[in-house]
Design a protein around this motif. Sequence first.
Motif, PDB file in Angstrom:
ATOM      1  N   TYR A  45       0.804  -1.202   0.000  1.00  0.00           N
ATOM      2  CA  TYR A  45       0.000   0.000   0.000  1.00  0.00           C
ATOM      3  C   TYR A  45       0.855   1.278   0.000  1.00  0.00           C
ATOM      4  N   ASP A  46       2.181   1.161  -0.141  1.00  0.00           N
ATOM      5  CA  ASP A  46       3.044   2.326   0.022  1.00  0.00           C
ATOM      6  C   ASP A  46       2.694   3.448  -0.948  1.00  0.00           C
ATOM      7  N   THR A  47       2.518   3.083  -2.219  1.00  0.00           N
ATOM      8  CA  THR A  47       2.217   4.107  -3.217  1.00  0.00           C
ATOM      9  C   THR A  47       0.906   4.790  -2.912  1.00  0.00           C
ATOM     10  N   PHE A  48      -0.082   3.974  -2.570  1.00  0.00           N
ATOM     11  CA  PHE A  48      -1.399   4.518  -2.252  1.00  0.00           C
ATOM     12  C   PHE A  48      -1.344   5.417  -1.021  1.00  0.00           C
ATOM     13  N   ARG A  49      -0.609   4.977   0.018  1.00  0.00           N
ATOM     14  CA  ARG A  49      -0.559   5.738   1.263  1.00  0.00           C
ATOM     15  C   ARG A  49       0.160   7.081   1.077  1.00  0.00           C
ATOM     16  N   SER A  50       1.129   7.107   0.142  1.00  0.00           N
ATOM     17  CA  SER A  50       1.803   8.370  -0.098  1.00  0.00           C
ATOM     18  C   SER A  50       0.852   9.391  -0.710  1.00  0.00           C
ATOM     19  N   GLU A 402     -13.587  -2.176   0.101  1.00  0.00           N
ATOM     20  CA  GLU A 402     -12.195  -2.522   0.390  1.00  0.00           C
ATOM     21  C   GLU A 402     -11.245  -1.732  -0.519  1.00  0.00           C
ATOM     22  N   LEU A 403     -10.203  -1.160   0.065  1.00  0.00           N
ATOM     23  CA  LEU A 403      -9.254  -0.366  -0.716  1.00  0.00           C
ATOM     24  C   LEU A 403      -8.577  -1.175  -1.808  1.00  0.00           C
ATOM     25  N   ASP A 404      -8.260  -2.441  -1.493  1.00  0.00           N
ATOM     26  CA  ASP A 404      -7.531  -3.230  -2.484  1.00  0.00           C
ATOM     27  C   ASP A 404      -8.416  -3.714  -3.615  1.00  0.00           C
ATOM     28  N   GLU A 405      -9.718  -3.427  -3.554  1.00  0.00           N
ATOM     29  CA  GLU A 405     -10.604  -3.747  -4.677  1.00  0.00           C
ATOM     30  C   GLU A 405     -10.607  -2.650  -5.733  1.00  0.00           C
ATOM     31  N   VAL A 406     -10.240  -1.447  -5.345  1.00  0.00           N
ATOM     32  CA  VAL A 406     -10.337  -0.310  -6.248  1.00  0.00           C
ATOM     33  C   VAL A 406      -9.097  -0.264  -7.133  1.00  0.00           C
ATOM     34  N   PRO A 407      -9.256  -0.279  -8.448  1.00  0.00           N
ATOM     35  CA  PRO A 407      -8.093  -0.219  -9.336  1.00  0.00           C
ATOM     36  C   PRO A 407      -7.260   1.020  -9.040  1.00  0.00           C
ATOM     37  N   PRO A 408      -5.920   0.884  -9.022  1.00  0.00           N
ATOM     38  CA  PRO A 408      -5.044   2.011  -8.680  1.00  0.00           C
ATOM     39  C   PRO A 408      -5.280   3.251  -9.530  1.00  0.00           C
ATOM     40  N   ASP A 409      -5.608   3.076 -10.807  1.00  0.00           N
ATOM     41  CA  ASP A 409      -5.803   4.237 -11.673  1.00  0.00           C
ATOM     42  C   ASP A 409      -7.116   4.963 -11.391  1.00  0.00           C
ATOM     43  N   ILE A 410      -7.978   4.388 -10.547  1.00  0.00           N
ATOM     44  CA  ILE A 410      -9.248   5.026 -10.197  1.00  0.00           C
ATOM     45  C   ILE A 410      -9.192   5.630  -8.797  1.00  0.00           C
TER      46      ILE A 410
END
Length: 535
Positions: A45-50, A402-410
Amino acid sequence: MPQFLDILRCILCCNDEDDEETRNRNTYCELDRPVITQSHAQTDYDTFRSRFPPTYHCSTSSKSPPPTSSSTSSGTHSSSSKPPPPTNKPTLTKASPNLTNQQTKTNYVRVDKGASPIYVIPEDIKSLIEKDIVPGVLRKPLSASTYKDYFEALLYAEDYYHEKWDGFEMENVTLKLHAAAIYAKKGKYKDLNKLDEKDDKIFVAFEIDSIPERRPFLLSRDFASVRPSGRNVEPFQGIIYRVVKSNLVLVEFGEDFHSQHYSACKYTVKFSFNRVCLKRAHQAIAASSDPLFLNFLFPDVPRNSLTAFQVLPINHKLDAEKVSAVRQILGLKSPPPYLVEGSPSVTGMVVKEAVVQIYRSSPSCRILICAPINRTCDVLMRGLKKEIPESELFRANAAFRELDEVPPDILTSCPLKGECFSCPSLQELQKFKVILSTFMSSFRLHNEGIMAGHFSHIFLVDASSATEPETMVVLANLANEKTAVVITGAPWRHSSWVRSKIARENGLMTSYFERLCESKLYESLNPKFITRLQD
């Protein structure tokens, strides 16, 4: 487990508990479902958390149930009769009066922005349903005069199913820990690959009697509570992640359960159900009884005028039939709705092109796109981001998705508070040109103050996979006589979450899309009102 506790902090202050994503429906286009394996892994989750550092502004009550992933559940039961289970297997029995799950119910009640109606089942309706007698209104033809009572009776039948199982429990159950890696597939192939996101989870697993008449029809996001057998202690509460092959239940609990659990311990297990969607459906049915809404419910008056859109060059990949559908949509100004029949992948192409054309041609447009499940919205969002600036798009999510269900580009279009998805203020919402949401999560827009008529266009995508009250959550709250509405679906796709036999057999399985297709205005297949697309 820290993420589990983070979300737990948000439960009492969030105003959205959607479970529509957990129903047993097909996914949209080629976006694969998450799969479970027995391997272990760590989601990064590092990229997302940043991008979204956690900030907590929520109650810290530890008694509410934590959310889990919204994967599709397997809730279908075999229709064949089976002998009663052996006496040494856990079975359901009526709970004693001092062991009701009122405590469990209390933990899921929130009162935000004023108390909402409870929609208690009327005694006369309840007395019929508990005897398996179909209420009289369901034997009458559906019309403007019976609409409200008709769908209320169907929703009460569903609610009674929930209520009747709230007093049952399983005794002396052995709970097993089930380690699983949850993969969110990136590609369109079934085999896992190194690009797939994965997350380790420890579920609590137990079997339940597979005879439908002797156990509740459980779905993901329903609730399970357990306490050590023979001990008068407060139960541990969890949320059902999945029901595998109708009888293996996987539940996610917090650290408080795992810290005291040992393999030889026997438990008493009880269940309760998520009523949020039922309450929203009741509210929508009540709101749709307004006489001004009649041309949405029973459209039979042809539209008198069309909107003059400057039609830009249409995607050359669309065939003549799809181009014609896009042009018809561009001409919509008001009810009755325009129907597009076909598979989701085909109708999705028409919806995307029509939205892009409206966006480019009308500076004042405000477009809402709704679908039964999150994956459909995600696929459409990804396609629209290629044509519309991200600053003009908003992806509305259920608070507990759930956060990990959401595509990173969205994720960049999905604001959060802590680990919960939040909704922007009314002023911010009004600035977006295009908003995407599931049917039930659209209630968040209404709750934030978006008024009926704000959206110039509303698209109900794959509406045949939803019940009519679900679609009314969108229309009754956000559409008026100046809203252009487009509805897509296919006759072979139906909702599969209806649990009550009375509701299943008396109209709740018939979608709004299907009902309109069979009505006088649309059965003639007039291209001004309906288009049938071939794959």
